[in-house]
Design a protein around this motif. Structure first.
Motif, mmCIF file in Angstrom:
data_model
loop_
_atom_site.group_PDB
_atom_site.id
_atom_site.type_symbol
_atom_site.label_atom_id
_atom_site.label_comp_id
_atom_site.label_asym_id
_atom_site.label_seq_id
_atom_site.Cartn_x
_atom_site.Cartn_y
_atom_site.Cartn_z
ATOM 1 N N UNK B 45 2.054 -2.131 -6.594
ATOM 2 C CA UNK B 45 1.907 -3.170 -5.594
ATOM 3 C C UNK B 45 1.144 -2.600 -4.404
ATOM 4 N N UNK B 46 0.005 -3.184 -4.101
ATOM 5 C CA UNK B 46 -0.794 -2.706 -2.983
ATOM 6 C C UNK B 46 -0.086 -3.000 -1.673
ATOM 7 N N UNK B 47 0.038 -1.965 -0.848
ATOM 8 C CA UNK B 47 0.665 -2.133 0.458
ATOM 9 C C UNK B 47 -0.389 -2.312 1.547
ATOM 10 N N UNK B 48 -1.404 -1.452 1.511
ATOM 11 C CA UNK B 48 -2.397 -1.496 2.575
ATOM 12 C C UNK B 48 -3.656 -0.760 2.152
ATOM 13 N N UNK B 49 -4.728 -1.111 2.851
ATOM 14 C CA UNK B 49 -6.035 -0.488 2.640
ATOM 15 C C UNK B 49 -6.485 0.104 3.971
#
Lengths: 111, 118
Positions: B45-49
């Motif tokens: 799950x992508x949290x941040x970029x």
């Protein structure tokens, strides 16, 4: 947003047989499709990728096919070996490098 | 090429403390780094970029004040879990893109950090 479906969730094959994992995506703007292998307790490792202007790509025992019209892409592993046992994730990448992963396929290669 | 490291590989902390996780691209300059969270038997799950020198872009539902991200250089990004609670226990994985000769959308992943909050 993008939705990636992956199946099967688990796959058992005899050593030497082939394994196929299939994914579909929903966003026609996605143009890059990497496949990752993840072993227990480790991070995903890129094993092969394909772009939307290519229909098929092969690297030794691993190949990926892409049907952009149908929004399908598949991973093919031939002559499977026990060390191929892992979880495999497909992914679709669209704008701003946004990656959407499939749920993963646990592959077990039985010696 | 394309080696990404994380430190520590695992950490156990008490509830209420803060934990910092480092992500380094060892042999290339990463224009963009990503932080993911993975629960057992689930996908990433992508949290941040984050891009070097600018504020991170957080995904919907991710508390930016709880998960502090700093991308101080082209080879280092840090994730700090502040006031950690047991529900923050998870496998945190970073990735980096920007390897010379490869498209900017190819991400290379670190080995992950197992966080356990007691």
């Amino acid at each position: 947003g993008e939705n990636v479906e992956q199946h099967p969730s688990t796959l058992s094959v005899q050593e030497g047989d082939s394994a196929v994992i299939k994914c579909t995506y929903s966003d026609s703007a996605s143009n890059y499709f990497p496949w990752y292998k993840q072993e227990l307790g480790k991070g995903p490792q890129l094993i092969i990728d394909i772009r939307s202007n290519v229909g098929e790509k092969k690297d030794q025992r691993i190949a990926v096919t892409l049907n952009k019209t149908a929004k399908h892409f598949s991973l093919h592993i031939t002559e499977t070996q026990p060390e191929d046992s892992a979880v495999y994730f497909c992914a679709a990448v669209g704008g701003y490098q946004k990656v959407t992963f499939g749920i993963g396929t646990k592959l077990q290669v039985i010696p | 090429g394309a080696v990404v490291s994380q430190h520590p590989s695992w950490v156990i902390c008490k509830s209420g403390t803060s934990v910092k996780i480092e992500c380094r691209s060892l042999d290339f300059q990463a224009t963009t780094m990503f932080w993911y969270r993975q629960f057992p038997k689930q996908s990433l799950m992508l949290m941040a970029t984050s891009n070097e020198g600018s504020k991170a872009t957080y995904e919907q539902g991710v508390e930016k004040d709880k998960f502090l991200i700093n991308h101080a250089s082209l080879t280092l990004s840090t994730l700090t879990v502040t006031s950690a609670h047991p529900e923050d226990s998870s496998f945190y994985i970073c990735s980096a893109s920007g390897l010379a000769g490869r498209s900017t959308d190819t991400q290379y992943f670190g080995p992950g950090t197992r966080l356990t909050v007691l």
